[in-house]
Design a protein around this motif. Structure first.
Motif, short mmCIF file in Angstrom:
data_model
loop_
_atom_site.label_atom_id
_atom_site.label_comp_id
_atom_site.label_asym_id
_atom_site.label_seq_id
_atom_site.Cartn_x
_atom_site.Cartn_y
_atom_site.Cartn_z
N ARG A 97 0.82 -1.21 0.00
CA ARG A 97 0.00 0.00 0.00
C ARG A 97 0.86 1.27 0.00
O ARG A 97 0.35 2.36 -0.27
N ASN A 98 2.14 1.09 0.29
CA ASN A 98 3.09 2.21 0.27
C ASN A 98 4.22 1.92 -0.72
O ASN A 98 5.37 2.29 -0.49
N HIS A 124 -10.86 -0.43 -1.80
CA HIS A 124 -10.28 0.91 -1.80
C HIS A 124 -8.76 0.85 -1.93
O HIS A 124 -8.15 1.57 -2.75
N ASP A 125 -8.12 0.01 -1.14
CA ASP A 125 -6.66 -0.12 -1.18
C ASP A 125 -6.19 -0.69 -2.52
O ASP A 125 -5.14 -0.31 -3.03
N LYS A 127 -7.67 -0.28 -5.43
CA LYS A 127 -7.76 0.78 -6.44
C LYS A 127 -6.59 1.75 -6.32
O LYS A 127 -6.04 2.22 -7.33
N ASN A 128 -6.18 2.04 -5.09
CA ASN A 128 -5.00 2.88 -4.90
C ASN A 128 -3.74 2.20 -5.43
O ASN A 128 -2.88 2.84 -6.03
N LEU A 129 -3.65 0.89 -5.21
CA LEU A 129 -2.52 0.14 -5.74
C LEU A 129 -2.48 0.22 -7.26
O LEU A 129 -1.41 0.41 -7.86
N SER A 130 -3.63 0.09 -7.89
CA SER A 130 -3.71 0.17 -9.34
C SER A 130 -3.15 1.50 -9.84
O SER A 130 -2.37 1.55 -10.80
N SER A 131 -3.51 2.58 -9.17
CA SER A 131 -3.02 3.90 -9.55
C SER A 131 -1.51 4.01 -9.33
O SER A 131 -0.78 4.57 -10.16
N ASP A 132 -1.02 3.46 -8.21
CA ASP A 132 0.41 3.50 -7.93
C ASP A 132 1.21 2.71 -8.97
O ASP A 132 2.26 3.16 -9.44
#
Length: 265
Positions: A97-98, A124-125, A127-132
């Protein structure tokens, strides 16, 4: 919590007969798709004790292997210490996640996560991973994950046979379940291939999908097969025969989802 099981992880999963067979299914897919004469730059999430990273290095690829657990990374580093693969693998303690918090000297051609590591977080996490990942991958890079499904036929039949109706369909929920890991409880989310496609669809498009563990049982049933090696071998042979039937991914223990970066605008 994962630190607690690091020293025994290979014994309780990696080196078990079921664990080896399930991993062989995944490696068979990589043998099909990875180039033989081109070195890729690979990022692994949730690398555990490093079995997959070592496999990639043996094939000539460069690997940045990450895991949340410092103890898992310590076990991994001991495996590759003074080995021929030491120069080809960077092992880093990092929560995926980071993932942007660690150094990435160059962009990656492939991101991989095996055996449900990504089931430890919610939509939610993810989707954030996908963006990262979109920020650290090369154009046309692949994202391949092996994920625990929302419905495992083997598991449902097992619990129904034990007249344990409460657990027979326990995975079929969008909420997290409390799963015991050693002496700790891990919140675990289960996903269908369709869910996965929606979550990562903004930046990735599906290329392929494979069932992992349709005939083979979930790994926690390995002790049941200790004295039944012939039966387990037969189930493994059947799994290999249906390996290229994507629809079975919806009802297997895990599904392998292979996705490619969408063209950047």
């Amino acid at each position: 919590m994962f630190d607690e099981i690091a020293k025994t992880y290979d014994e309780t999963f990696t080196s078990t007969r079921v664990g080896k067979m399930l991993r062989e299914m995944v490696w068979e897919y990589f043998y099909e798709i990875l180039p033989q004469n081109t070195a890729l730059n690979i990022l692994e999430l949730n690398c555990g004790t490093g079995e997959d990273a070592i496999y990639f290095a043996k094939m000539g690829h460069r690997v940045t292997a990450t895991d949340l657990s410092e103890q898992m990374i310590e076990v991994f580093n001991e495996k590759i210490k003074n080995s021929e693969f030491d120069s080809m693998i960077r092992a880093r303690t990092c929560d995926f996640r980071n993932i942007l918090d660690i150094e990435h000297p160059e962009k990656y051609d492939l991101v991989f996560s095996n055996f449900g590591g990504l089931n430890c977080v919610d939509t939610h996490d993810l989707k954030n991973l996908s963006s990262d990942l979109n920020r650290i991958l090369n154009p046309n890079a692949r994202f391949i994950a092996v994920v625990m499904t929302r419905f495992c036929l083997w598991e449902s039949l097992y619990f129904l046979a034990k007249i344990n109706f409460a657990n027979a369909f326990r995975r079929n929920t969008s909420k997290s379940l409390e799963v015991k890991l050693g002496n700790n409880i891990v919140n675990t989310w289960y996903y269908s291939p369709a869910n996965w496609d929606l979550i990562f669809g903004k930046y990735f498009e599906k290329i392929n999908m494979r069932p992992i563990g349709f005939f083979l049982p979930p790994s926690y049933l390995d002790p049941f097969f200790v004295n039944k090696p012939a039966l387990l071998s037969n189930l493994f042979s059947l799994d290999k025969k249906v390996f290229k039937i994507p629809s079975l991914a919806y009802i297997s223990d895990h599904f392998l989802m292979d996705m490619k970066m969408r063209p950047r605008s």
